[in-house]
Design a protein around this motif. Structure first.
Motif, mmCIF file in Angstrom:
data_model
loop_
_atom_site.group_PDB
_atom_site.id
_atom_site.type_symbol
_atom_site.label_atom_id
_atom_site.label_comp_id
_atom_site.label_asym_id
_atom_site.label_seq_id
_atom_site.Cartn_x
_atom_site.Cartn_y
_atom_site.Cartn_z
ATOM 1 N N THR A 1 48.562 51.804 43.822
ATOM 2 C CA THR A 1 48.962 50.668 42.985
ATOM 3 C C THR A 1 49.936 49.761 43.734
ATOM 4 O O THR A 1 49.859 48.531 43.627
ATOM 5 N N LEU A 2 50.841 50.352 44.501
ATOM 6 C CA LEU A 2 51.761 49.542 45.300
ATOM 7 C C LEU A 2 50.992 48.663 46.276
ATOM 8 O O LEU A 2 51.339 47.482 46.466
ATOM 9 N N ALA A 3 49.960 49.214 46.895
ATOM 10 C CA ALA A 3 49.138 48.415 47.806
ATOM 11 C C ALA A 3 48.538 47.212 47.083
ATOM 12 O O ALA A 3 48.483 46.096 47.640
ATOM 13 N N ASN A 4 48.097 47.410 45.850
ATOM 14 C CA ASN A 4 47.545 46.296 45.069
ATOM 15 C C ASN A 4 48.624 45.277 44.721
ATOM 16 O O ASN A 4 48.404 44.057 44.794
ATOM 17 N N LEU A 5 49.797 45.760 44.354
ATOM 18 C CA LEU A 5 50.876 44.857 43.953
ATOM 19 C C LEU A 5 51.345 43.970 45.108
ATOM 20 O O LEU A 5 51.568 42.766 44.934
ATOM 21 N N GLN B 1 47.597 39.613 35.934
ATOM 22 C CA GLN B 1 46.311 40.192 35.539
ATOM 23 C C GLN B 1 46.208 41.643 35.997
ATOM 24 O O GLN B 1 45.695 42.507 35.274
ATOM 25 N N LEU B 2 46.704 41.910 37.209
ATOM 26 C CA LEU B 2 46.710 43.288 37.700
ATOM 27 C C LEU B 2 47.607 44.163 36.826
ATOM 28 O O LEU B 2 47.223 45.288 36.460
ATOM 29 N N LEU B 3 48.799 43.679 36.491
ATOM 30 C CA LEU B 3 49.690 44.448 35.643
ATOM 31 C C LEU B 3 49.077 44.726 34.277
ATOM 32 O O LEU B 3 49.200 45.834 33.734
ATOM 33 N N LYS B 4 48.408 43.739 33.727
ATOM 34 C CA LYS B 4 47.760 43.919 32.424
ATOM 35 C C LYS B 4 46.670 44.978 32.504
ATOM 36 O O LYS B 4 46.542 45.834 31.617
ATOM 37 N N MET B 5 45.896 44.931 33.569
ATOM 38 C CA MET B 5 44.832 45.919 33.771
ATOM 39 C C MET B 5 45.417 47.320 33.926
ATOM 40 O O MET B 5 44.938 48.289 33.326
ATOM 41 N N LYS B 6 46.496 47.440 34.742
ATOM 42 C CA LYS B 6 47.102 48.753 34.945
ATOM 43 C C LYS B 6 47.685 49.291 33.643
ATOM 44 O O LYS B 6 47.568 50.487 33.346
ATOM 45 N N ALA B 7 48.325 48.430 32.856
ATOM 46 C CA ALA B 7 48.887 48.877 31.579
ATOM 47 C C ALA B 7 47.790 49.434 30.685
ATOM 48 O O ALA B 7 47.957 50.496 30.066
ATOM 49 N N ALA B 8 46.657 48.741 30.629
ATOM 50 C CA ALA B 8 45.544 49.209 29.805
ATOM 51 C C ALA B 8 45.014 50.548 30.309
ATOM 52 O O ALA B 8 44.737 51.466 29.515
ATOM 53 N N HIS C 1 50.089 43.081 53.162
ATOM 54 C CA HIS C 1 49.149 44.201 53.264
ATOM 55 C C HIS C 1 49.968 45.459 53.451
ATOM 56 O O HIS C 1 50.853 45.509 54.309
ATOM 57 N N LEU C 2 49.713 46.497 52.644
ATOM 58 C CA LEU C 2 50.502 47.717 52.751
ATOM 59 C C LEU C 2 50.125 48.455 54.037
ATOM 60 O O LEU C 2 49.038 49.004 54.158
ATOM 61 N N ASP C 3 51.032 48.431 54.970
ATOM 62 C CA ASP C 3 50.822 49.035 56.283
ATOM 63 C C ASP C 3 51.376 50.456 56.271
ATOM 64 O O ASP C 3 52.585 50.665 56.301
ATOM 65 N N SER C 4 50.481 51.438 56.250
ATOM 66 C CA SER C 4 50.888 52.846 56.209
ATOM 67 C C SER C 4 50.615 53.563 57.519
ATOM 68 O O SER C 4 50.826 54.778 57.611
ATOM 69 N N THR C 5 50.163 52.819 58.549
ATOM 70 C CA THR C 5 49.766 53.465 59.799
ATOM 71 C C THR C 5 50.646 53.122 60.995
ATOM 72 O O THR C 5 50.781 53.930 61.910
ATOM 73 N N LYS D 1 58.515 45.914 44.181
ATOM 74 C CA LYS D 1 57.206 46.348 43.698
ATOM 75 C C LYS D 1 57.017 47.853 43.791
ATOM 76 O O LYS D 1 56.270 48.430 42.995
ATOM 77 N N GLY D 2 57.691 48.499 44.762
ATOM 78 C CA GLY D 2 57.674 49.952 44.787
ATOM 79 C C GLY D 2 58.222 50.535 43.500
ATOM 80 O O GLY D 2 57.585 51.397 42.868
ATOM 81 N N PRO D 3 59.404 50.100 43.055
ATOM 82 C CA PRO D 3 59.928 50.586 41.775
ATOM 83 C C PRO D 3 59.020 50.288 40.586
ATOM 84 O O PRO D 3 58.950 51.093 39.648
ATOM 85 N N ILE D 4 58.323 49.144 40.598
ATOM 86 C CA ILE D 4 57.403 48.843 39.495
ATOM 87 C C ILE D 4 56.293 49.885 39.437
ATOM 88 O O ILE D 4 55.982 50.441 38.370
ATOM 89 N N ALA D 5 55.670 50.161 40.590
ATOM 90 C CA ALA D 5 54.589 51.147 40.632
ATOM 91 C C ALA D 5 55.078 52.509 40.156
ATOM 92 O O ALA D 5 54.410 53.203 39.375
ATOM 93 N N THR D 6 56.261 52.893 40.609
ATOM 94 C CA THR D 6 56.813 54.188 40.219
ATOM 95 C C THR D 6 57.066 54.254 38.716
ATOM 96 O O THR D 6 56.726 55.246 38.060
ATOM 97 N N ALA D 7 57.638 53.207 38.168
ATOM 98 C CA ALA D 7 57.944 53.196 36.733
ATOM 99 C C ALA D 7 56.668 53.314 35.899
ATOM 100 O O ALA D 7 56.656 54.015 34.874
ATOM 101 N N LEU D 8 55.608 52.656 36.324
ATOM 102 C CA LEU D 8 54.348 52.727 35.576
ATOM 103 C C LEU D 8 53.842 54.160 35.476
ATOM 104 O O LEU D 8 53.412 54.613 34.404
#
Length: 486
Positions: free
Chosen positions: A32-36, A60-67, A113-117, A132-139
C-alpha cells in the motif's frame, strides 16, 4: 513536565492484536505504501488541492483501500477521514498526504517509486517517512482491530490532511466545525512521545540593488529547494576577482571540511558551487547548510552592494554557519526542555532583480513573540545602518510553540513505546518541527521516527526501514486499542 512511569503497562489484547497485525499485514502495508508514494502529491501554486489530479487520484486510492479494509470514508475536500466504529467519542490519529518537492536528479530511482532494492532494508521514496508510511500503517492497524473483533469504547478516526506542507488555513477552517476528539495523536514526528513542538517561523528580507561592476561583485546567487529543508546546493558567480582572491576563496573552501566546493571558470567570472547535505529544517544539525557555507567563503571580501552581494553579506554577518542565531542581534535563547531556537537560511528566490532570502526559525517557549520580533527588526535595522543598505522589504512570521504538561494519554503512549522497545529510560521529548497537533485541544505525537536516528523527511534521501514499519504497526495497533478503551 509529565513524569514517566518506570513500568510499561500494555493490555494482553493490545499485544495479541498487534502481533496479528504484523503476521497478517506487514507485507500488505508495504504494498500500500508503494501505491501511496506513486502519487506526486506536491501542492502547486495556481491549482487548489481538491482540483489537483494527483490529489484526486490519491484520494481515490484511499477510498478504495478503506472499502477493501471495511472502514468508513469521508472526503471533506482538503481533508479525508477514514474511521473504525460509530461510537460517540473518538480518538483522532492525525496524518498528512501531501509531500515536499523532490529533485529526481538526486535519487537513484524516481522519488515517486518505492525503491526497495538500492539499499536493502530501506524503502526509499518521497513520503515514506513523512507521512505516507504512517498512513499505510494506520490503515492496517485499524484492519487488524476490526478482524479480531476488538471492542472499543471510542471510535478510531484517521485524519489525512492534504496541505500540511504548504497551507494550514483550510484545516484551520475545517477544525471550526470538527468536533474535538477525546484524544488526538499525530503520527508525523518522533518517538517516544512528543509533548512539545517549536513554533515554525520565518524571516524574509528582500534585497534590491544594482552593481557598479567596477569592483568585485557576485551574480546569479542561488540556493535551496524549499523553505523547510536545509539546502544542500548553493552557487554564485564571482566577477572581477583577481587570481589572488580566487586563491583566497579556494583556501577558505579547503577549510570548510563539511562541504564540497568547486570553482568553474565562466565566460564572465568564476562560478562557485557548494554541495552540503539536505535535512529537515527542524533538525538543522542533521544537515550541512550549503547557503550558509557559500556565504562563509566570502567572509571578509568587500563585495559590491547589488542584491546578490547584499544577501551574501547579510548571511555572513547575521547568521553565519552556526545554528542558533548568536550573530543575529539578541534573538538567541533557549528553553531547558525544548532546547534552543534554531536559525537557518533555507531558500534564495529571485524576483526580477530582487532576491528574497528565506530564513527558517524554530522557536521554543520562553520568549514572547512581540519581543522576538522587536529584536529581529532591531538586528536588521542595525545591519542596514552598518552596511549603508536599505532593504526593499522584510517579512516576519512567528509561529507559536506548543508545550503540553497535562496530556492525559501521553503516559499510555510512553508505556507502549517502552513495552515494544524495552527502553525503560524513555521519556517525553520536544521536537523542532511543527505538526497539526497544534490545532487540537490535547494532541501529542507518536512516531514514526526513532530517537537517535536521523529524520529523513524533507531530505533528498527519504526512506523508512522495513523493520521500522513493522515496529510501527505493532505500536500503532496497540495505541489504537489502548486509547480506544481509555
Amino acid at each position: 513536565m509529565l513524569a514517566a512511569s518506570v513500568h510499561a503497562n500494555v493490555a494482553d489484547t493490545s499485544v495479541k492484536t498487534a502481533e496479528y497485525a504484523v503476521n497478517n499485514y506487514h507485507q500488505a502495508q508495504i504494498h500500500t505504501l508503494a501505491n501511496l508514494v506513486s502519487f506526486p502529491t506536491v501542492n502547486k501554486d495556481g491549482i487548489e488541492t481538491p482540483d489537483n489530479p494527483d490529489f484526486i487520484g490519491f484520494k481515490q486510492l484511499l477510498k478504495m483501500k478503506a472499502a477493501q479494509l471495511g472502514l468508513d470514508y469521508q472526503d471533506e475536500g482538503h481533508t479525508v477521514l477514514i474511521g473504525l466504529g460509530k461510537q460517540a467519542q473518538k480518538v483522532t490519529v492525525v496524518t498528512h498526504g501531501d509531500v515536499q518537492p523532490a529533485d529526481p536528479k538526486k535519487w537513484q530511482k524516481s522519488p515517486f517509486h518505492l525503491d526497495s532494492t538500492t539499499e536493502p532494508g530501506k524503502l526509499i521514496a518521497r513520503g515514506t517517512e513523512d507521512d505516507k508510511g504512517p498512513i499505510a500503517t494506520a490503515l492496517y492497524a485499524m484492519k487488524a482491530i476490526k478482524d479480531q473483533g476488538v471492542e472499543l469504547n471510542n471510535r478510531i478516526e484517521l485524519m489525512i490532511y492534504l496541505a500540511e506542507e504548504s497551507d494550514w488555513e483550510p484545516l484551520k477552517a475545517f477544525m471550526k466545525s470538527y468536533e474535538q476528539p477525546k484524544y488526538a495523536i499525530t503520527i508525523d514526528a518522533s518517538y517516544p512521545v512528543v509533548v512539545a513542538e517549536k513554533g515554525w517561523s520565518l524571516v524574509e528580507p528582500t534585497f534590491r540593488g544594482e552593481s557598479a561592476r567596477t569592483g568585485v561583485y557576485v551574480s546569479e546567487l542561488t540556493g535551496g529547494a524549499f523553505k523547510s529543508q536545509i539546502p544542500e546546493d548553493a552557487s554564485v558567480i564571482v566577477h572581477n576577482a583577481s587570481a589572488a582572491l580566487i586563491e583566497q576563496l579556494q583556501a577558505q573552501a579547503e577549510s570548510l571540511s563539511e562541504v564540497k566546493v568547486s570553482f568553474a571558470p565562466q565566460t564572465q567570472g568564476v562560478k562557485v558551487t557548494v554541495k552540503g547535505i539536505s535535512a529537515h529544517s527542524s533538525e538543522p544539525e542533521a544537515g550541512v547548510n550549503a547557503i550558509a557555507h557559500l556565504a562563509q567563503l566570502f567572509s571578509g571580501v568587500n563585495l559590491e552592494a547589488n542584491a546578490d552581494g547584499q544577501a551574501v553579506t547579510f548571511i555572513n554577518q547575521l547568521i553565519g554557519t552556526g545554528l542558533y542565531g548568536q550573530q543575529f542581534g539578541e534573538i538567541a535563547y533557549s528553553h531547558e526542555f525544548m532546547g534552543p531556537m534554531t536559525v537557518a537560511p533555507t531558500l534564495l528566490t529571485r524576483q526580477g532583480n530582487d532576491i528574497v532570502l528565506s530564513v527558517n526559525l524554530r522557536r521554543p517557549v520562553g520568549k514572547q513573540a512581540q519581543l522576538l520580533e522587536q529584536q529581529i527588526n532591531q538586528a536588521i535595522d542595525n545591519w542596514q545602518q552598518t552596511n549603508q543598505v536599505t532593504l526593499h522589504n522584510v517579512e516576519v512570521e512567528l509561529g507559536e510553540p506548543m508545550l503540553l504538561d497535562n496530556a492525559p494519554h501521553a503516559q499510555k503512549l510512553l508505556d507502549i513505546f517502552k513495552h515494544y522497545t524495552n527502553d525503560q529510560s524513555a521519556s517525553f521529548v520536544s521536537i523542532g518541527g511543527g505538526t497539526n497537533a497544534k490545532l487540537f485541544d490535547n494532541a501529542v505525537s507518536f512516531g514514526p521516527s526513532m530517537p537517535g536516528k536521523k529524520y529523513t523527511g524533507h531530505s533528498e534521501h527519504e526512506y523508512i526501514t522495513v523493520d521500522q514499519l513493522e515496529l510501527n504497526l505493532r505500536m500503532y495497533t496497540a495505541m489504537m486499542i489502548e486509547l480506544g478503551n481509555m
